[in-house]
Scaffold this motif. Structure first.
Motif, mmCIF file in Angstrom:
data_model
loop_
_atom_site.group_PDB
_atom_site.id
_atom_site.type_symbol
_atom_site.label_atom_id
_atom_site.label_comp_id
_atom_site.label_asym_id
_atom_site.label_seq_id
_atom_site.Cartn_x
_atom_site.Cartn_y
_atom_site.Cartn_z
ATOM 1 N N GLY A 77 -75.371 -77.121 -28.539
ATOM 2 C CA GLY A 77 -74.570 -76.266 -27.672
ATOM 3 C C GLY A 77 -73.462 -75.554 -28.415
ATOM 4 O O GLY A 77 -73.447 -75.505 -29.653
ATOM 5 N N GLU A 78 -72.514 -75.013 -27.647
ATOM 6 C CA GLU A 78 -71.463 -74.174 -28.224
ATOM 7 C C GLU A 78 -70.073 -74.808 -28.142
ATOM 8 O O GLU A 78 -69.106 -74.234 -28.636
ATOM 9 N N TYR A 79 -69.986 -75.961 -27.495
ATOM 10 C CA TYR A 79 -68.679 -76.610 -27.385
ATOM 11 C C TYR A 79 -68.879 -78.121 -27.272
ATOM 12 O O TYR A 79 -70.011 -78.597 -27.050
ATOM 13 N N ILE A 80 -67.804 -78.892 -27.417
ATOM 14 C CA ILE A 80 -67.886 -80.349 -27.388
ATOM 15 C C ILE A 80 -68.440 -80.818 -26.045
ATOM 16 O O ILE A 80 -67.972 -80.412 -24.984
ATOM 17 N N GLY A 81 -69.458 -81.661 -26.097
ATOM 18 C CA GLY A 81 -70.081 -82.187 -24.884
ATOM 19 C C GLY A 81 -71.296 -81.403 -24.430
ATOM 20 O O GLY A 81 -72.161 -81.933 -23.737
ATOM 21 N N ASP A 84 -70.341 -80.068 -37.410
ATOM 22 C CA ASP A 84 -71.335 -79.274 -36.690
ATOM 23 C C ASP A 84 -71.782 -80.024 -35.434
ATOM 24 O O ASP A 84 -71.867 -81.252 -35.417
ATOM 25 N N PHE A 85 -72.082 -79.275 -34.367
ATOM 26 C CA PHE A 85 -72.522 -79.900 -33.119
ATOM 27 C C PHE A 85 -73.900 -80.552 -33.244
ATOM 28 O O PHE A 85 -74.311 -81.314 -32.365
ATOM 29 N N GLY A 86 -74.618 -80.238 -34.322
ATOM 30 C CA GLY A 86 -75.920 -80.872 -34.544
ATOM 31 C C GLY A 86 -75.805 -82.383 -34.678
ATOM 32 O O GLY A 86 -76.709 -83.120 -34.277
#
Length: 307
Positions: A130-134, A167-169
């Protein structure tokens, strides 16, 4: 002609009882043959065994089938049964059969009553991150839930770790690791990609590698393998190559192998060539006044061209 029509023709004197009996027998044989064909299509292990090469994959299915059967028997006898965890790593170049095998595995594990549905959910980084935390955890959980009862297949899985710690990955990886433990009996996770990158990826999370008991290497196809695949693709579409067309395709594949040995053995390349050949054959024949059955069946040398 169905059974009622055959009997009506006997009553009207149009055909003799002997001839009617022959027709009925022929119809029964046709029906039995159709049933056998249908059963063949429904047997996923036979579907796997029809694929060219992949001996290690076929051996794994033999082992897993035996393992699941014996664990079931041990439970019935009150003995300790080994935990059944089937999460897998597929390593190999694109076009070597990884997605195809994953799809067939879904059918096989449903056939063995290990998976409830046996469907395949195919995703990549963009579907999870995604584009943000959570946001990533939410998207990843949605795909996991979508795959319950089947297989979650993540191609180029190493891309989840390409951005490093921030990174959100990484959030997707952590979510997957947790689900592999919490829902280990409800779905199978298959991570796929190039061998070298997959090895590096598995070292990004301490608990990742140990959760995949099955690692399969998908070797590159040889030119002989690819020729066999081409013949099979054409046979399934009721086409065939002339001897000169086979020679031309063989030389073309040999040349490509020499030009790019490490990235060559790709069944997609053969599929693209064959599909183009079928289109070119159609263009060649469409304006002819008379077309024989043999012409409709045959792919000629002129039809075989590069992608």
């Amino acid at each position: 002609m169905n059974k009622n029509k055959i009997l009506a023709n006997v009553e009207n004197g149009k055909i003799s009882p002997v001839f009617a009996l022959k027709q009925l027998r022929g119809e029964d044989e046709h029906r039995n043959h159709a049933c056998k064909e249908q059963l063949w299509e429904l047997d996923p292990i036979k579907e796997l065994n029809q694929l060219v090469g992949l001996d290690n994959v076929k051996q794994l299915v033999t082992e897993v089938t035996a393992f699941l059967s014996i664990q079931k028997r041990r439970k019935e006898e009150g003995l300790i049964a080994e935990p059944v965890v089937m999460h897998m790593i597929f390593k190999g170049n694109p076009g070597t059969g990884k997605t195809t095998v994953a799809r067939i595995f879904g059918k096989i594990f449903k056939h063995l009553n290990f998976l409830e549905k046996g469907h395949l959910v195919e995703v990549e980084r963009a579907d999870l991150v995604g584009e943000y935390i959570g946001h990533t955890a939410q998207r990843t959980k949605e795909k996991i839930n979508e795959s319950l009862g089947g297989i979650l297949f993540i191609d180029e899985a190493y891309s989840l770790a390409r951005g490093g710690e921030k990174d959100f990955g990484k959030e997707a990886i952590d979510t997957l690791v947790k689900a592999m433990e919490d829902k280990k009996d409800e779905f199978i996770l298959i991570l796929a990609g190039y061998s070298y990158q997959m090895n590096n990826f598995l070292n990004t999370n301490p608990g990742l590698k140990s959760r995949f008991p099955i690692h399969l290497n998908f070797d590159d196809y040889s030119v002989a393998n690819l020729m066999e695949i081409a013949d099979m693709m054409l046979k399934n579409r009721q086409y065939k190559m002339s001897s000169k067309a086979k020679i031309k395709l063989f030389k073309m594949l040999k040349q490509k192998e020499q030009q790019d040995f490490y990235n060559f053995a790709n069944a997609r390349l053969v599929r693209n060539i064959i599909e183009k050949a079928i289109r070119l054959q159609a263009v060649r024949l469409v304006n002819k006044k008379t077309i024989t059955k043999e012409e409709l069946l045959t792919i000629n040398e002129i039809d075989i061209k590069d992608e």
